[in-house]
Design a protein around this motif. Structure first.
Motif, PDB file in Angstrom:
ATOM      1  N   CYS A   1     -14.947  -4.741  -0.965  1.00 12.54           N
ATOM      2  CA  CYS A   1     -13.511  -4.877  -0.699  1.00 12.54           C
ATOM      3  C   CYS A   1     -13.010  -6.213  -1.257  1.00 12.54           C
ATOM      4  O   CYS A   1     -13.439  -7.280  -0.814  1.00 12.54           O
ATOM      5  CB  CYS A   1     -13.230  -4.808   0.796  1.00 12.54           C
TER       6      CYS A   1
ATOM      7  N   CYS B   1     -13.135   0.834  -2.166  1.00 17.17           N
ATOM      8  CA  CYS B   1     -14.105   1.240  -1.140  1.00 17.17           C
ATOM      9  C   CYS B   1     -14.420   2.727  -1.227  1.00 17.17           C
ATOM     10  O   CYS B   1     -15.567   3.151  -1.047  1.00 17.17           O
ATOM     11  CB  CYS B   1     -13.588   0.881   0.251  1.00 17.17           C
TER      12      CYS B   1
ATOM     13  N   CYS C   1      -5.136  -4.532   3.697  1.00 18.69           N
ATOM     14  CA  CYS C   1      -5.612  -3.518   2.751  1.00 18.69           C
ATOM     15  C   CYS C   1      -4.434  -3.052   1.897  1.00 18.69           C
ATOM     16  O   CYS C   1      -3.453  -2.512   2.431  1.00 18.69           O
ATOM     17  CB  CYS C   1      -6.220  -2.337   3.501  1.00 18.69           C
TER      18      CYS C   1
ATOM     19  N   ALA D   1     -10.612  -7.010   3.597  1.00 16.43           N
ATOM     20  CA  ALA D   1      -9.857  -6.283   4.618  1.00 16.43           C
ATOM     21  C   ALA D   1     -10.747  -5.387   5.472  1.00 16.43           C
ATOM     22  O   ALA D   1     -10.252  -4.724   6.390  1.00 16.43           O
ATOM     23  CB  ALA D   1      -8.769  -5.437   3.950  1.00 16.43           C
TER      24      ALA D   1
ATOM     25  N   HIS E   1      -5.321  -2.992   8.165  1.00 17.12           N
ATOM     26  CA  HIS E   1      -4.290  -2.433   7.313  1.00 17.12           C
ATOM     27  C   HIS E   1      -3.169  -3.415   6.999  1.00 17.12           C
ATOM     28  O   HIS E   1      -2.313  -3.124   6.153  1.00 17.12           O
ATOM     29  CB  HIS E   1      -3.728  -1.159   7.942  1.00 17.12           C
TER      30      HIS E   1
ATOM     31  N   ARG F   1       0.814  -1.212   0.000  1.00 18.03           N
ATOM     32  CA  ARG F   1       0.000   0.000   0.000  1.00 18.03           C
ATOM     33  C   ARG F   1       0.852   1.269   0.000  1.00 18.03           C
ATOM     34  O   ARG F   1       1.796   1.400   0.785  1.00 18.03           O
ATOM     35  CB  ARG F   1      -0.911  -0.016   1.233  1.00 18.03           C
TER      36      ARG F   1
ATOM     37  N   ILE G   1     -10.972  -1.252   9.105  1.00 20.48           N
ATOM     38  CA  ILE G   1     -10.047  -1.627   8.037  1.00 20.48           C
ATOM     39  C   ILE G   1      -8.811  -2.302   8.632  1.00 20.48           C
ATOM     40  O   ILE G   1      -8.136  -1.734   9.504  1.00 20.48           O
ATOM     41  CB  ILE G   1      -9.645  -0.395   7.214  1.00 20.48           C
TER      42      ILE G   1
ATOM     43  N   ARG H   1      -3.906   4.826   1.839  1.00 22.22           N
ATOM     44  CA  ARG H   1      -4.838   4.046   2.648  1.00 22.22           C
ATOM     45  C   ARG H   1      -6.205   4.739   2.713  1.00 22.22           C
ATOM     46  O   ARG H   1      -6.280   5.979   2.742  1.00 22.22           O
ATOM     47  CB  ARG H   1      -4.309   3.837   4.062  1.00 22.22           C
TER      48      ARG H   1
END
Length: 551
Positions: free
Chosen positions: A507, A531, A525, A511, A522, A29, A520, A32
């Motif tokens: 999603c 989302c 994600c 996540a 993380h 990621r 969430i 976020r």
């Protein structure tokens, strides 16, 4: 896009074994998703700044007490504004821009909430401050200020010159728009908070400004604008006051001078006078020196007058009135429009072309002014107005002013906001502003940021008209609970998470879990942003991971 087709998919075996433990994709990621509370355009459009999506969410969840608390933090009288507010909030609704559908009927929902919570007591005041504040005038500005001052913990006494409290709410707005019992019930609820409301006490006659300053820590004055602006034409003494007529009607003393009446002016008062006369059986013609495009009346009130059968004669300016055995003869001059004047409206210019029109009665409703006689000269400007700051403060540190007295005729919600603003200023001056946390509004959610794919698409449901025998019975009814919930389904809930779970459904990494809102994970994600894109009201945003690490 509807999701109902998913129910038609054939059953297939699905493994329940988790694959998330094999690869923590959160390491990929760079951005976020973050749940946030943003400002809806209906909130910025509302003079009171009501957090509309939040209280609509509370209604849907059955949390009516919380919805009432949320709304009354900025407007104590939803039963009243739900009937007479010009619903500027709806002008800002993203739905028409995004889909072409009509705006959500926010005013009708507010009215329903007000009626549903009519027996709910206002919050208990904060601990006593030991301060006593006087409020002069019990119209919307005065009652609003009294409410917020009392909530802050002050002792509050309201002084009203008439026999009943309510000001323009009680004596200026006809019952078919705002029934008197509703105003009385709101006044009673304020009394139950401990607010002392004394009627039959007039400023200048029964009590002076100096008297109030000697016995109170601060004084808020909101006596309104009840003096008819004089119409300087020959025979002006033959005119009847539109304001006085509305007041007499609201006291059960309706009197029509004859079957053919005229109303001079095209503001909100003129619309009320014309509609009341129609309800009493008269044919009514409104005479206005400009056109419909320049009229100061709220458009909705003009359209309701048209629906009642009121006739409008534009570019028509009365220049003289004469009494004769057949009634009143009004000489009118045809006007034309010139360049805009200081108000921004095109100036009416005489053409010299005149004619005579006969009526049985002519009512003046060309604007109202305030009585400034109780105020000393040092509090007034050279132009003869009160010198008032935006928060209601005057040149006298103990005296604050608001509502129509300060601004001239405005809307009920504008007066309510003025009362709240002055209450905050008085609290600040008395050293209790810590009880008023500031709530800054962010940039409103733009229509392009919203996603209407998953909301219910149906025609708008507004408070429908009702057929009654009594012409002064309320002309519309409150929506049913089912109608309200159906109308809320049309709302995209701009900037506010209303637990629609769209983010949870879409999603791709699983996540997002749910615990009174999206949670969430993380570690998994990967910041794809699906989302955020799918969220109907854009209550989720993407932020750069660098911002998180630097924070």
């Amino acid at each position: 896009m509807s999701l109902e087709h998913v129910d038609d998919y054939p059953e297939i075996p699905v493994s329940l074994a988790s694959t998330r433990t094999m690869l923590k994709t959160g390491a990929w990621r760079s951005v976020r998703p973050v749940l946030t509370e943003r400002t809806a355009p209906c909130t910025t459009g509302c003079p009171a700044g009501l957090g509309v999506p939040a209280y609509l969410d509370d209604i849907t969840a059955g949390r009516l007490d919380r919805a009432f608390l949320s709304l009354t933090a900025r407007n104590p009288f939803p039963r009243i504004t739900g009937r007479v507010c010009p619903h500027l909030c709806e002008d800002g609704c993203n739905l028409p821009i995004r889909t072409g559908d009509a705006a959500v009927s926010i005013r009708s929902i507010e009215r329903w909430l007000g009626d549903q919570t009519a027996d709910v007591a206002h919050p208990q005041p904060n601990p006593p401050t030991g301060k006593h504040v006087a409020v002069v005038g019990s119209g919307p500005a005065g009652l609003s200020a009294a409410y917020y001052l009392r909530r802050s913990g002050h002792e509050v006494t309201v002084y009203e010159r008439r026999a009943e409290a309510g000001g323009v709410l009680r004596y200026g707005i006809p019952d078919y728009r705002l029934p008197a019992p509703i105003v009385a019930s709101e006044v009673a609820r304020l009394r139950n908070m401990g607010i002392d409301i004394r009627t039959g006490v007039a400023l200048g006659a029964d009590v002076t400004l100096a008297d109030l300053e000697a016995t109170h820590a601060a004084v808020f004055i909101a006596t309104g604008a009840w003096q008819e602006r004089p119409l300087e034409i020959d025979g002006a003494e033959l005119l009847e006051s539109g304001l006085a007529f509305l007041e007499s009607v609201n006291q059960g003393e309706a009197r029509v001078p004859g079957p053919h009446c005229a109303v001079i002016g095209a503001g909100n008062t003129a619309m009320d006078v014309a509609r009341v006369l129609r309800r009493l059986g008269a044919d009514v013609t409104v005479l206005y020196r400009r056109t419909a495009a320049e009229m100061p009346a709220i458009r909705e009130e003009y359209e309701e007058a048209l629906g009642d059968g009121v006739t409008f004669e534009w570019l028509t300016n009365p220049t003289a009135i004469d009494k004769n055995p057949a009634g009143l003869t009004v000489t009118v001059e045809t006007m034309r429009l010139g360049e805009p004047d200081e108000s921004g409206r095109r100036r009416p210019i005489p053409t010299g072309e005149t004619r005579d029109v006969r009526f049985d009665g002519v009512f003046a409703a060309t604007g109202e002014t305030a009585d400034l006689s109780p105020f000393p000269p040092f509090m007034q400007t050279r132009a003869g107005n009160l010198d008032v700051r935006p928060d209601g403060a005057t040149r006298d540190p103990l005296v604050f002013v608001g509502g129509d007295l300060a601004t001239g005729p405005a809307t009920v919600i504008d007066a309510i906001v003025a009362g709240r603003r002055a209450a905050r200023a008085i609290d600040h001056q008395l050293g209790f502003d810590a009880r008023w946390p500031m709530d800054e509004l962010s940039e409103p959610v733009a229509a392009a940021e919203t996603n209407p794919t998953y909301i219910t698409r149906r025609a708008r449901t507004d408070s429908p008209p009702v057929a009654t025998v009594d012409p002064f019975d309320e002309e519309t009814r409150t929506l049913t609970t089912g109608e309200v919930l159906g109308e809320i389904e049309r709302c995209m809930s701009c900037g506010h998470c209303n637990a629609c779970r769209t983010c949870f459904v879409f999603c791709p990494d699983g996540a997002i879990t749910w615990d009174e809102g999206p949670v969430i994970d993380h570690e998994f994600c990967k910041g794809c942003g699906i989302c955020v894109v799918e969220c109907p009201g854009h209550a989720m945003i993407l932020i750069n991971e660098r911002e998180v690490s630097h924070a």
